[in-house]
Structure formats: structure tokens, C-alpha cells
Design an enzyme around this catalytic site. Sequence first.
Site, short mmCIF file in Angstrom:
data_model
loop_
_atom_site.label_atom_id
_atom_site.label_comp_id
_atom_site.label_asym_id
_atom_site.label_seq_id
_atom_site.Cartn_x
_atom_site.Cartn_y
_atom_site.Cartn_z
N HIS A 2 -17.51 -2.11 3.61
CA HIS A 2 -16.18 -2.23 4.22
C HIS A 2 -16.21 -3.10 5.47
O HIS A 2 -17.00 -2.88 6.39
CB HIS A 2 -15.64 -0.85 4.59
CG HIS A 2 -14.29 -0.89 5.25
ND1 HIS A 2 -13.13 -1.16 4.56
CD2 HIS A 2 -13.92 -0.70 6.54
CE1 HIS A 2 -12.10 -1.13 5.40
NE2 HIS A 2 -12.56 -0.86 6.60
N TYR B 207 0.88 -1.17 0.00
CA TYR B 207 0.00 0.00 0.00
C TYR B 207 0.91 1.22 0.00
O TYR B 207 1.68 1.43 0.94
CB TYR B 207 -0.92 0.01 1.22
CG TYR B 207 -2.05 -0.98 1.13
CD1 TYR B 207 -3.30 -0.60 0.65
CD2 TYR B 207 -1.87 -2.31 1.52
CE1 TYR B 207 -4.35 -1.50 0.56
CE2 TYR B 207 -2.91 -3.23 1.43
CZ TYR B 207 -4.14 -2.81 0.95
OH TYR B 207 -5.17 -3.71 0.86
#
EC number: 1.14.17.1
Length: 610
Positions: A405, A223
Site C-alpha cells: 500500500h 468509493y
Amino acid sequence: MKVPSPSVREAASMYGTAVAIFLVILVAALQGSEPPESPFPYRIPLDPEGTLELSWNVSYVQETIHFQLLVRELKAGVLFGMSDRGELENADLVVLWTDGDSAYFGDAWSDQKGWIHLDAQQDYQLLRAQRTPEGLSLLFKRPFGTCDPKDYLIEDGTVHLVYGILEEPFWSLEAINTSALHTGLQRVQLLKPNVSVPALPADMRTMEVRAPDVLVPGQETTYWCYITELPDGFPRHHIVMYEPIVTEGNEALVHHMEVFQCAAEFESFPQFNGPCDSKMKPSRLNYCRNVLAAWALGAKAFYYPEEAGLAFGGAGSSRFLRLEVHYHNPLKIEGRRDSSGIRLYYTATLRRFDAGIMELGLVYTPVMAIPPQETAFVLTGYCTDKCTQLALPPSGIHIFASQLHTHLTGRKVVTVLARDGREREVVNRDDHYSPHFQEIRMLKKVVSVHPGDVLITSCTYNTEDRKLATVGGFGILEEMCVNYVHYYPQTQLELCKSAVDPGFLQKYFHFVNRFNGEEVCTCPQASVPEQFATVPWNSFNRQVLSALYGFAPISMHCNRSSAVRFQGDWNLQPLPEIISKLEEPTPRCPASRGRSPAGPTVVDIGGGKG
């Protein structure tokens, strides 16, 4: 029909040049109904090498998907299909294979040991096999639902696609085991909503938020975070559209990207360009969490409704933006450079409404927990009628997009709208949700929420690989249950979530102690995670916890954008009373199937029909 099966020695002798030549000259050997006139708007690489590329389009009228599979380097065949979580076992497959003399295309399935079997009901229809300058192109179609127990039901949410490369001939389809193949998976939303593109303003401008020539680390998952900023004095604008910018050649490497706006209460943010988990990352970057744009593999451009735009810039808005790029590099490629990002389209001509983003679901708190060794444990969060009655305008709001999520154990997420005690419609649902594939999805139909409505978000978790309870929280090994809904007009209501009342949870710990010889610590200094860690997870304690979450009062968070609750009594609130629930969706069988072949389609070396 019986598929001819030459001897093993004959198959071996045919392997090599003959097989390669045969598969390369496979041009238009199969005749079928022509594909629809529309192009293939959606395209993804299936494998990290980019040798398999899938394109598709969706016909909601026919309830059919047309697939185009490009095989750039064909060896002895290929398999493609779908499964519940991306496993190669118990998968719904279509296979192109050769026995050394002929090639076959057939609908198949794999059993729990990975052995492949021909499906008695051939629902994948091959329309064309054509050699192109790029490779072999297979065009085929399949209905959403087939009512074949061996087939996967294609639904609105995430689909786990699987693939395999056949490197040698097989004398029979039943001789193939997926464990012996080079295989992989790719996640995607196949059933994209058929939403018309709204008119765009004449004064529209663009801004690119891109990674600055990043040297992608040679590891499977990275990331990457990058901080940039808007120009000084950048006035208020509306974002009306955004789209991905993926560096050419990195299509299989860039998994998803998000642009966040930083918190306005900080005048400045330090520059940063590096891995998001780096110890060098400034802690202030954790305050850059307001989503402006999100893209995931397979998604196209995102459009706001004509009457609304997402505001950014101007007074009360931070100039600082954080780009986050997820690189998926399973081959651990070294030396690859990347400048991918997101292109924002914005206008100074403000639209009628500001778009807003509201959080639904569960509060990030350890009082909501999942016992270990669970296959499908459900937690539910509420946005109650009391909150919507107080916080929404009389005309209500209109939800047009949603981003679901959870963290690592989430398997299914659904939000439904209830009115007058009855569930009315689904806002968003993903029965094959994966925490590794999250995107903002346009809704097929705008959902209107009125004052007094209830929004119920339920998440299903699998903790089979956990030894301790998984509690709610911000950590990646903790859990969340959230639906970020995108709506207009924007209101002061930014967060509408709940959690079980902490006092009732303490009653649970005291209650189970009666049956467990005071094994659970209920001492005042013990934290809730510590208390959950001492629970002996027998079936009784699991059932009691699940029941507690189903009837105990809740603590309601009906919060303004300033993180302050709307005025009112929000503790010890009763659960919303639901007297009528929506029925589970029932698969529809194709109205008229036509005559499917009794077995695989055979194509001989000369290009004639088998």
C-alpha cells in the site's frame, strides 16, 4: 517475408462488408500446438463496454502463459499487450489486423511516438483463431521472459495490460499509430501463485456482505461505503475463505472491494450507505479499518492455510462491518444498479492458530518526505531485530499473504527478510505497483520469520508532477509505505514500522540553511511540512536528504494491538546493519524456443494457411 500491400483505393473498396465477413468466418485457420488441458481459471474484462474479455492460465513448469482473448464485436482488428505503466507508447504488443484482402497476426511493439512496428523476434505464438457464439476467440501463448529488448518481462507483481480497437483496414502494420485508436488499460496480476486449495471444514457456513442495490453514480470513480453488523451474540468464528460476488453485467464496473471490521472500543456505529467521501458520512466510520477481506479485479477466492483462520465475532470483537466498493465507470454510465460484495466462509470449529495482520514499513509521519520532481525516490522502513526478538514467539511466525500500500506517487514496493545481517528472501515485491490496484496476494512460498530477523520495506516514488515536497501522512496527497502481512500464529505485535529520528531531520534543515542563505524556516513554531515547503530543491538538498534517510538513527514503533509500544527504548535506534544484499532478479531466456515465424502469420479469406 514481405507482407503484400494493395493500393489504398483497393483497400478502401474492400473495406466494409468484405472485411466484416472475412473476420467473422475466421474459424480454426491457424494450426499450432494444442493448449494445455487445464481450463482458463482467470478472467477479466479489458474494456468498460465488455467487448474484449481476457482469460489466461499459467504454467510455471514451461514458464509460459496461455491467453484467450474473446472479441465480441470485431471490426477491423485488435491489439493487446503490456507496458511499464499502461502507456500505449513503448509497449509490447500483439496485433490482429487486416489490409482489406488478408488478415495478419503478429508480435509487434510501439515506439515513443506510438507508431507500431513488427517485432523481429515473434514470441507470441497463435495457436487457434475460432469463431464462437460469443465472438472471435484468439488463443495464443508467450513465455514469461523472452530476452527480446522490445518485449515486456512478465513478473510476479502488477501488470499493466493495454488494448486497442482497429476500426478500419491498414495497408501496413507500420501505418498504425496508437493515438488514432480507441485504446485503454487494465491492471492485473498475471502470475498467480500455484497454491493448492486446502481442505475446508464440514461445518462451514457463509455470510454475504453486499452493497444494498446501490445506484452507481455516473462518474468515473466512486468509493461506496456501507455499514452492516453481525447478529447479536455472534460467537467467535474463524474465516477460512472468501470470494467476490459481482452483480452480473457489472464485471467491468466493480474494480475492487474490501470488508473492514470496526474498532471494538465503540459499542455502536451509525448506519450509512453512500459515497465514502460524502459530507454525510459519520466520522466514526473512520474507525472501521481492520481488514477482514480484500478483492481486486482478476483475483479468485482467497483461502487461509489449513492450520489457521481469521478470527471474528465473540468477546472483544466489534459486531460492525464496513464494506467499501470501488466503482470504475469511465463511460459515466447512468442508472446502473449494483449489489456486489464479498462472501465470507467461516467455521465455528476453530483452527489451531488465529491468523494475524501486521503492518510493516514507515510510520505515518511528515518526517519522511519525497522531494518534488523526482522519478524514483526511495524511502525505507524497518522492522528491526530488536523488535522481532522481543515480540515474536520462539518458533517464529509464518507469512502466507501480503497487501502492499502507498498513495498516489508510489511506483514500486518490496519487502525483504534479513537474518544475521544478510538479506535472505523476498517477502513480496511489485516492480510495477499501482496505487489504483491493491489486493491481498497469496505468496508463492510461506516466509518464516524468526525472533531477531529484520523485515525491510522499501517504496519507490515518482513526484514529477509535484511542485512541493510530498510528506508522509494519512491524506491522499500525502504518502505511505506499508506492507500488511498476513501470518500465523497471531501475536501481540500489530505494527512494526520506523521513521527517521525527528531531531536528525532538524539537523538536516539547519545544515541546508548554511548553503541556502537561511531560506529554510527552522523556527520552533514551524511544522515539518512547513519546513519542507521552504526547502529550495536543488540537487544538493535532494542528495543530502536521501543520504540522511540512509544513515540517520530511526524512531522505532514496535506496537501491540492496543497501539502501545512494547517496553523498551525505541528512539535513536541505529539502522540494521546489512552486509549482504539479494541480487536483482535476472530474466531467464526460454531454454528452447522452437522456430518462430520470420514475420506475421497470414490468414487468407478462404480459411487456408498463409
